[in-house]
Design a protein around this motif. Structure first.
Motif, mmCIF file in Angstrom:
data_model
loop_
_atom_site.group_PDB
_atom_site.id
_atom_site.type_symbol
_atom_site.label_atom_id
_atom_site.label_comp_id
_atom_site.label_asym_id
_atom_site.label_seq_id
_atom_site.Cartn_x
_atom_site.Cartn_y
_atom_site.Cartn_z
ATOM 1 N N LYS A 78 0.872 -1.177 0.000
ATOM 2 C CA LYS A 78 0.000 0.000 0.000
ATOM 3 C C LYS A 78 0.906 1.223 0.000
ATOM 4 O O LYS A 78 1.811 1.334 0.815
ATOM 5 C CB LYS A 78 -0.924 -0.010 1.205
ATOM 6 C CG LYS A 78 -1.967 -1.094 1.081
ATOM 7 C CD LYS A 78 -2.966 -1.049 2.190
ATOM 8 C CE LYS A 78 -3.979 -2.152 1.942
ATOM 9 N NZ LYS A 78 -4.630 -2.595 3.135
ATOM 10 N N ILE A 79 0.645 2.123 -0.954
ATOM 11 C CA ILE A 79 1.514 3.271 -1.172
ATOM 12 C C ILE A 79 0.701 4.552 -1.051
ATOM 13 O O ILE A 79 -0.373 4.668 -1.643
ATOM 14 C CB ILE A 79 2.116 3.234 -2.596
ATOM 15 C CG1 ILE A 79 2.743 1.884 -2.911
ATOM 16 C CG2 ILE A 79 3.111 4.359 -2.787
ATOM 17 C CD1 ILE A 79 3.054 1.702 -4.379
ATOM 18 N N ASP A 80 1.227 5.519 -0.318
ATOM 19 C CA ASP A 80 0.634 6.853 -0.317
ATOM 20 C C ASP A 80 0.872 7.441 -1.696
ATOM 21 O O ASP A 80 1.956 7.307 -2.264
ATOM 22 C CB ASP A 80 1.288 7.739 0.742
ATOM 23 C CG ASP A 80 0.928 7.309 2.150
ATOM 24 O OD1 ASP A 80 -0.074 6.596 2.322
ATOM 25 O OD2 ASP A 80 1.654 7.685 3.083
ATOM 26 N N ALA A 81 -0.156 8.086 -2.253
ATOM 27 C CA ALA A 81 -0.053 8.609 -3.607
ATOM 28 C C ALA A 81 -0.659 10.006 -3.683
ATOM 29 O O ALA A 81 -1.220 10.506 -2.703
ATOM 30 C CB ALA A 81 -0.769 7.662 -4.574
ATOM 31 N N GLN A 82 -0.541 10.593 -4.839
ATOM 32 C CA GLN A 82 -1.135 11.896 -5.127
ATOM 33 C C GLN A 82 -2.393 11.667 -5.959
ATOM 34 O O GLN A 82 -2.463 10.714 -6.731
ATOM 35 C CB GLN A 82 -0.146 12.763 -5.919
ATOM 36 C CG GLN A 82 1.186 12.970 -5.234
ATOM 37 C CD GLN A 82 1.044 13.820 -3.997
ATOM 38 O OE1 GLN A 82 0.376 14.838 -3.995
ATOM 39 N NE2 GLN A 82 1.674 13.393 -2.920
ATOM 40 N N PRO A 83 -3.381 12.529 -5.848
ATOM 41 C CA PRO A 83 -4.593 12.372 -6.665
ATOM 42 C C PRO A 83 -4.393 12.920 -8.087
ATOM 43 O O PRO A 83 -5.176 13.710 -8.577
ATOM 44 C CB PRO A 83 -5.638 13.168 -5.880
ATOM 45 C CG PRO A 83 -4.865 14.185 -5.133
ATOM 46 C CD PRO A 83 -3.526 13.566 -4.837
ATOM 47 N N VAL A 84 -3.295 12.498 -8.732
ATOM 48 C CA VAL A 84 -2.946 12.981 -10.075
ATOM 49 C C VAL A 84 -2.641 11.780 -10.958
ATOM 50 O O VAL A 84 -1.825 10.931 -10.603
ATOM 51 C CB VAL A 84 -1.692 13.901 -10.014
ATOM 52 C CG1 VAL A 84 -1.274 14.337 -11.403
ATOM 53 C CG2 VAL A 84 -1.933 15.085 -9.102
ATOM 54 N N VAL A 85 -3.306 11.717 -12.131
ATOM 55 C CA VAL A 85 -3.013 10.686 -13.126
ATOM 56 C C VAL A 85 -2.764 11.395 -14.454
ATOM 57 O O VAL A 85 -3.541 12.251 -14.858
ATOM 58 C CB VAL A 85 -4.185 9.682 -13.265
ATOM 59 C CG1 VAL A 85 -3.914 8.689 -14.382
ATOM 60 C CG2 VAL A 85 -4.429 8.950 -11.962
#
Length: 100
Positions: A65-72
């Motif tokens: 599980k990885i912390d991510a940014q709400p950007v694709v």
């Protein structure tokens, strides 16, 4: 009826433990600073320096599980500055706030 000091201290200690446990659960559910967290579905997922780039800057294993940014961008999810992974193999965990 008077309550003895040892009983009063035990009751207060138990209440404190409950409060600490509850507040710890709140922090665990919002572990990601952005509210976006993804899970790796590939056996090994390479992180690239730019979306679709060739340079590998990290690797993640299945079920991480990885912390991510709400950007694709172009099918790649931003994990951090200079770290992008294929969004196909890193879907948001249930309840994550990763955007549309």
């Amino acid at each position: 009826m008077a309550i003895s000091k040892p009983v009063l201290f035990l009751g207060a200690g138990a209440a404190l433990i409950v409060v600490v446990a509850i507040s710890g659960q709140d922090k665990a559910s919002s572990a990601s600073p952005t509210g976006c967290q993804v899970v790796v579905t590939a056996d090994v997922l390479n992180a690239r320096d730019v979306p679709g780039g060739q340079k590998i800057v990290g690797k993640y294993v299945k079920d991480a599980k990885i912390d991510a940014q709400p950007v694709v961008e172009n099918g790649f999810r931003k994990i951090a500055e200079g770290k992008w992974v294929s969004a196909q193999f890193a879907p948001p965990v249930e309840g994550a706030k990763c955007g549309p």
